[in-house]
Design a protein around this motif. Structure first.
Motif, short mmCIF file in Angstrom:
data_model
loop_
_atom_site.label_atom_id
_atom_site.label_comp_id
_atom_site.label_asym_id
_atom_site.label_seq_id
_atom_site.Cartn_x
_atom_site.Cartn_y
_atom_site.Cartn_z
N TYR A 30 -5.43 -12.08 23.23
CA TYR A 30 -4.84 -12.75 24.48
C TYR A 30 -5.49 -14.11 25.10
O TYR A 30 -6.52 -13.40 24.99
CB TYR A 30 -3.98 -12.08 25.37
CG TYR A 30 -2.71 -11.05 24.58
CD1 TYR A 30 -1.70 -11.61 24.78
CD2 TYR A 30 -3.73 -9.98 25.05
CE1 TYR A 30 -1.09 -9.86 24.17
CE2 TYR A 30 -2.84 -8.59 23.97
CZ TYR A 30 -1.53 -9.03 23.83
OH TYR A 30 -1.09 -7.69 23.72
N GLU A 31 -5.05 -14.58 25.46
CA GLU A 31 -5.20 -16.33 26.14
C GLU A 31 -4.33 -16.04 27.46
O GLU A 31 -3.74 -15.92 27.79
CB GLU A 31 -4.40 -17.55 25.69
CG GLU A 31 -5.45 -18.84 26.63
CD GLU A 31 -6.94 -18.98 25.68
OE1 GLU A 31 -7.45 -19.97 26.57
OE2 GLU A 31 -7.12 -19.00 24.53
N GLY A 32 -5.62 -15.47 28.48
CA GLY A 32 -5.30 -15.04 29.25
C GLY A 32 -6.49 -16.78 31.00
O GLY A 32 -7.25 -16.96 31.16
N LYS A 33 -5.93 -16.05 32.13
CA LYS A 33 -6.15 -16.56 33.25
C LYS A 33 -6.73 -15.55 34.15
O LYS A 33 -6.49 -14.97 34.21
CB LYS A 33 -5.00 -17.97 33.81
CG LYS A 33 -5.39 -18.31 34.95
CD LYS A 33 -4.48 -19.45 35.20
CE LYS A 33 -3.61 -19.87 34.60
NZ LYS A 33 -2.86 -21.53 35.20
N VAL A 34 -8.03 -16.54 34.66
CA VAL A 34 -8.13 -15.56 35.61
C VAL A 34 -7.92 -16.28 37.12
O VAL A 34 -7.94 -16.68 37.64
CB VAL A 34 -10.32 -16.03 36.28
CG1 VAL A 34 -10.74 -15.30 37.02
CG2 VAL A 34 -11.14 -15.60 34.45
N LYS A 35 -7.45 -14.53 38.02
CA LYS A 35 -6.67 -14.39 38.77
C LYS A 35 -7.83 -14.11 40.39
O LYS A 35 -7.51 -14.86 41.28
CB LYS A 35 -5.74 -13.76 38.82
CG LYS A 35 -4.79 -14.20 37.10
CD LYS A 35 -4.24 -15.29 37.39
CE LYS A 35 -2.53 -15.44 38.65
NZ LYS A 35 -2.16 -16.15 38.67
N GLU A 63 -4.46 -12.62 33.91
CA GLU A 63 -3.65 -12.45 33.27
C GLU A 63 -3.24 -12.76 32.06
O GLU A 63 -3.50 -13.75 31.92
CB GLU A 63 -3.49 -13.60 34.54
CG GLU A 63 -1.12 -13.22 34.78
CD GLU A 63 -0.05 -14.33 34.73
OE1 GLU A 63 0.59 -13.68 35.68
OE2 GLU A 63 -0.94 -15.18 35.15
N PHE A 64 -3.57 -11.79 31.36
CA PHE A 64 -3.67 -12.06 29.74
C PHE A 64 -1.81 -12.55 29.41
O PHE A 64 -1.79 -12.39 28.41
CB PHE A 64 -4.08 -10.81 29.23
CG PHE A 64 -3.90 -9.73 29.38
CD1 PHE A 64 -2.77 -9.42 28.66
CD2 PHE A 64 -4.05 -8.73 30.30
CE1 PHE A 64 -2.03 -8.01 28.56
CE2 PHE A 64 -2.94 -7.50 30.81
CZ PHE A 64 -2.36 -6.77 29.26
N LEU A 65 -1.23 -11.85 30.44
CA LEU A 65 0.96 -12.16 29.97
C LEU A 65 1.09 -12.45 31.41
O LEU A 65 0.44 -11.78 32.49
CB LEU A 65 1.64 -10.25 29.56
CG LEU A 65 0.55 -10.22 27.75
CD1 LEU A 65 1.35 -9.25 27.38
CD2 LEU A 65 1.21 -11.57 26.76
N GLY A 116 -9.10 -19.56 37.81
CA GLY A 116 -8.42 -20.80 37.10
C GLY A 116 -8.75 -20.67 35.81
O GLY A 116 -7.94 -21.61 35.34
N ASP A 117 -10.23 -20.11 35.81
CA ASP A 117 -10.68 -20.61 34.31
C ASP A 117 -9.39 -19.96 32.97
O ASP A 117 -9.31 -18.77 33.63
CB ASP A 117 -12.29 -19.82 34.23
CG ASP A 117 -13.25 -20.74 34.58
OD1 ASP A 117 -12.65 -21.89 35.50
OD2 ASP A 117 -14.01 -20.35 34.90
N THR A 118 -9.96 -19.94 31.74
CA THR A 118 -9.00 -19.67 31.20
C THR A 118 -10.24 -19.00 30.41
O THR A 118 -11.30 -19.80 29.68
CB THR A 118 -8.21 -20.67 30.07
OG1 THR A 118 -9.11 -21.47 29.69
CG2 THR A 118 -7.24 -20.61 30.98
N ILE A 119 -9.72 -17.95 29.48
CA ILE A 119 -10.19 -16.84 28.64
C ILE A 119 -9.81 -16.22 27.78
O ILE A 119 -9.00 -15.63 28.07
CB ILE A 119 -11.93 -16.15 30.10
CG1 ILE A 119 -12.30 -15.56 29.19
CG2 ILE A 119 -10.73 -15.06 30.17
CD1 ILE A 119 -13.74 -14.93 29.44
N GLN A 120 -10.06 -15.99 26.55
CA GLN A 120 -9.33 -15.13 25.38
C GLN A 120 -9.61 -13.60 26.06
O GLN A 120 -11.74 -13.85 25.92
CB GLN A 120 -10.11 -15.37 24.57
CG GLN A 120 -9.39 -16.50 23.38
CD GLN A 120 -9.07 -16.56 21.90
OE1 GLN A 120 -10.57 -16.47 21.24
NE2 GLN A 120 -7.91 -17.04 21.06
#
Length: 763
Positions: free
Chosen positions: A638-643, A653-655, A683-687
């Motif tokens: 999943y493409e997620g965002k660091v919360k 948050e991957f979904l 706010g960073d995105t990470i797989q």
């Protein structure tokens, strides 16, 4: 003690209709309560004793009204009472009016008011099919002069079999839906829609309807005898001068005939006919200088009536004897046609269709589910996603008068065009579609021009209609003294007014989609109707060729400024997750993406539609929705965002609304001593890859390093042996304990909030 008179009519399938008079509304000239099952209609009729001086037409007013209490409902709106007539009530009133009007004596000009009220219904039987019978029965038990009785029935075809006056449920399964009005001897009115049927199918439906109508007319004749109303009231609504009538026939027939043969344009023809009458009046006034102003005015009123008869006779004889029509065409000729698409840049689709002196400018507007028309009639609570509106301004015929609200004629003509086209809109088309036809010029058959222009506007807008539709109006001139007749294709306005039939037929290349017919003469045979239908088919196909020459098929894409819509169906259990508590989630998605999102629960799940003016907004919204309805799967990426960032890792948050812990040890194959060394921040995105879901707590364990190649020579830390303990570091232990506790509390709070949000959304 009241002893009402009752007559019973049996339908072909065994159901019965009763007509009762002498019990209710006895001060009306005629009053009948009709009952079929639990559907009850009260029809009353009242006629003035004398005509208003100067009236030379039939001032008939038919009003059909449905009471909400009939079906146990409250009216909508703030006043909570019935208001102005709905389109459905107006259309039903028109059906009754068109069958009754031709049967009043030509010289009867008293005001007549027919009122039909639905007082009881159970939602099974269709009351509009009974309104004509109720109205005619009220006339039958009155002393009002009327050359009836008539009746109306709805005839449908279900699995190849004709059914008279079907129920609402039966109508859903029909491929033909016709309302037919007739006397015992002749069909007077037809209107309906069909699923591209053949001409022979339509004729067979008319025959089946007429057989049922004969039984209902017979019952009314017996009712008239039972109440003793076989002798109607005497009246004298016209003063005539037979010598003047004869003089006008002798002097004006030939000039009128010669004018007819000149094939003049509409305005010039009207001026030429008017001059003939004006010259005669001037000559007559000079020869009768002894007449007072009042006497001369009375004579001129007679002249107007007599001259109308002269023009009618001249036009009809010219067609029957020489085959020459008012504009010089042969009986089968279609007027010149020109079409244009995209004349207007603003609408999503537009077209001009011009045939002779009739012109329609049609526009097509595409909208979302929020633009649907909500129908809230007594027995019909539904939504419409295809709308067609027809406007006829006075300037279309060169009249200098103010334009008022939409009239009954405009509603009726628009409804006919709507029925003609609606079957060609795919049932799964996600857009709400509105076609508007503005008649800019008219000389006959503007409703059929609306069908043609509307078809072109739909195709110009990129609406994937199944097939183009065209329409034509047919006329008839029949000799009363012989078997001679002429069927006219593409009739003019005057040919409609002076002729014996106005027969509108619409269809695709594969069959008829709608029809409307008004007959003004007696003894119209099925042979003539068959010929008229076949001639109409040839005309329809010719016009269809002109349409497809202009635009052969729907445009492959929408106009750049048209809204875009994508849809999907989700399981019902996810509807609440998308809406959120108080609509919080769906509103947030709309605010973030700029798209409009609608969701409706149906039997097969939640139908979601996403619309926006640009593709990016739709893609963003669809991604968020799919995330909400996705079920996390172990092993998926999943493409997620660091919360949030913690000393022991980060929450990702991957979904949508689904967070998991990416532990510091799962960020990279490289070992990090502190979270700051990873460089990750909110706010960073990470797989991430979902490694595991705790079966007890439902917590998600994520990994980023699992998506990276394992470094060559990498060795895992040796596992501790049983009983082996690491050196105790009080501060480290205390910090780790606090961090783990903080992690557990944070994830538990998030999951509790998510559960609460989902439950509220589902409520």
């Amino acid at each position: 003690m009241i002893n009402p008179i009752v007559k019973t009519i049996e339908l072909p399938d065994g159901r019965t209709i009763t007509l009762e008079t002498g019990k209710l509304a006895k001060q009306a000239d005629g009053s009948v309560m009709l009952r079929m099952g639990n559907t009850m209609l009260l029809a009353t009729v009242c006629a003035a004793k004398d005509a208003v001086p100067g009236t030379d037409f039939m001032p008939l007013q038919v009003d059909y009204k449905e009471k909400y209490s009939a079906f146990g409902r409250f009216p909508g709106g703030f006043t909570k009472r019935e208001g102005k007539a709905s389109d459905y009530e107006i259309l039903t009133s028109r059906l009754v009016d068109r069958a009754l009007r031709p049967l009043f004596p030509e010289n009867f000009h008293a005001e007549v008011y027919v009122n039909i009220v639905l007082f009881s219904a159970d939602g099974v039987d269709m009351p509009d099919a009974l309104a004509g019978l109720a109205a005619s029965a009220a006339l039958a038990v009155s002393d009002i002069p009327f050359e009836g009785p008539i009746s109306e029935v709805r005839v449908v075809r279900i699995d190849g079999q004709f059914v008279i006056n079907p129920t609402f449920e039966q109508l859903e399964r029909a491929d033909m839906d016709l309302m037919v009005g007739a006397t015992y001897d002749n069909i007077m009115m037809v209107e309906g829609e069909m699923s591209e049927v053949g001409e022979e199918d339509l004729l067979n439906a008319l025959k089946a309807a007429h057989e049922a109508i004969k039984v209902q007319c017979k019952a009314q004749m017996e009712l008239t005898e039972a109440v003793g109303k076989t002798v109607k009231r005497e009246y004298n609504h016209e003063n005539n001068d037979e010598e003047l009538r004869k003089q006008m026939n002798e002097e004006l027939y030939q000039p009128a005939y010669d004018t007819t043969k000149q094939a003049l344009p509409k305005q010039q023809r009207a001026e030429a006919f008017d001059k003939i009458l004006a010259d005669f009046k001037e000559k007559y006034e000079a020869a009768h200088a002894d007449l007072s102003e009042d006497d001369l005015a009375a004579k001129e009123a007679m002249m107007d009536r007599y001259y109308a008869d002269v023009m009618r006779t001249a036009m009809r004889r010219c067609v029957l004897d020489e085959g020459i029509r008012l504009d010089g065409r042969k009986t089968t000729d279609i007027r010149p046609i020109w079409c244009e698409v995209s004349p207007l840049p603003g609408p999503h689709g537009s077209a001009i269709f011009t045939r002779g002196e009739t012109q329609s400018l049609a526009t097509c507007t595409l909208g979302t589910k929020l633009d649907e028309k909500i129908v809230d009639d007594v027995l019909d609570q539904s939504k419409q996603r295809f709308l067609l509106h027809y406007n006829f301004p006075p300037y279309a015929t060169g009249e200098a008068k103010a334009q008022r609200g939409v009239g009954r004629r405009e509603i009726g003509h628009g409804h006919l065009a709507w029925r003609a086209i609606k079957g060609q809109i795919p049932s799964n088309y996600p857009y709400t579609v509105r076609v508007v036809s503005d008649i800019l010029e008219s000389n006959g058959s503007s409703s059929m021009a609306t069908v043609c222009a509307g078809t072109l506007a739909l195709m110009d807008a990129g609406v994937p209609i199944k097939k183009p539709v065209s329409g034509i109006a047919m006329g008839l001139i029949k000799d009363d003294d012989s078997d001679k007749y002429a069927i006219l294709s593409d009739i003019l306005g005057d040919e409609d007014h002076l002729g014996d039939m106005d027969f509108k037929v619409t269809g695709t290349r594969d069959g008829i989609t709608a029809t409307q017919m008004d007959i003004k003469c007696n003894g119209l045979s099925y042979e003539i109707l068959a010929k008229a239908l076949n001639q109409a088919k040839a005309g329809r196909e010719f016009i269809l060729g002109k349409i497809t020459d202009t635009l052969a098929e729907p445009r492959p894409d929408l106009k750049p400024h048209a809204p875009r819509i994508e849809s999907l169906v989700i399981p019902k259990e996810f509807i609440g997750a998308i809406i959120g508590p108080g609509g919080k989630i769906i509103q947030n998605m709309q605010e973030v993406t700029g798209a409009t999102i609608t969701i409706e629960e149906q039997e097969d799940g939640g139908h979601v539609e996403v619309s926006a003016s640009n593709k990016q907004s739709i893609d963003d919204a669809m991604r968020m929705i799919k995330g909400l309805v996705s079920v996390p799967e172990v092993g998926e990426t999943y493409e997620g965002k660091v919360k949030s960032v913690m000393p022991y890792g980060v929450f990702v948050e991957f979904l949508p609304n689904k967070d998991g812990l990416l532990h510091i040890s799962e960020i990279d194959w490289k070992r990090f001593e502190t979270i700051e060394e990873t460089g990750l921040k909110e706010g960073d995105t990470i797989q991430v890859k979902l490694l595991d879901i705790d079966p007890k707590t439902g917590k998600f364990k994520l990994s980023h390093r699992a998506l990276q190649p394992k470094p060559e020579g990498y060795q895992e830390r040796p596992e501790r042996k049983d009983g082996e303990r690491r050196p105790f570091n009080k501060d480290h232990h205390s910090n780790a304990h606090r961090n783990n506790e903080h992690h557990n509390n944070h994830q538990n709070r998030q999951e509790q909030q998510l559960d609460s949000d989902q439950e509220k959304g589902q409520e």
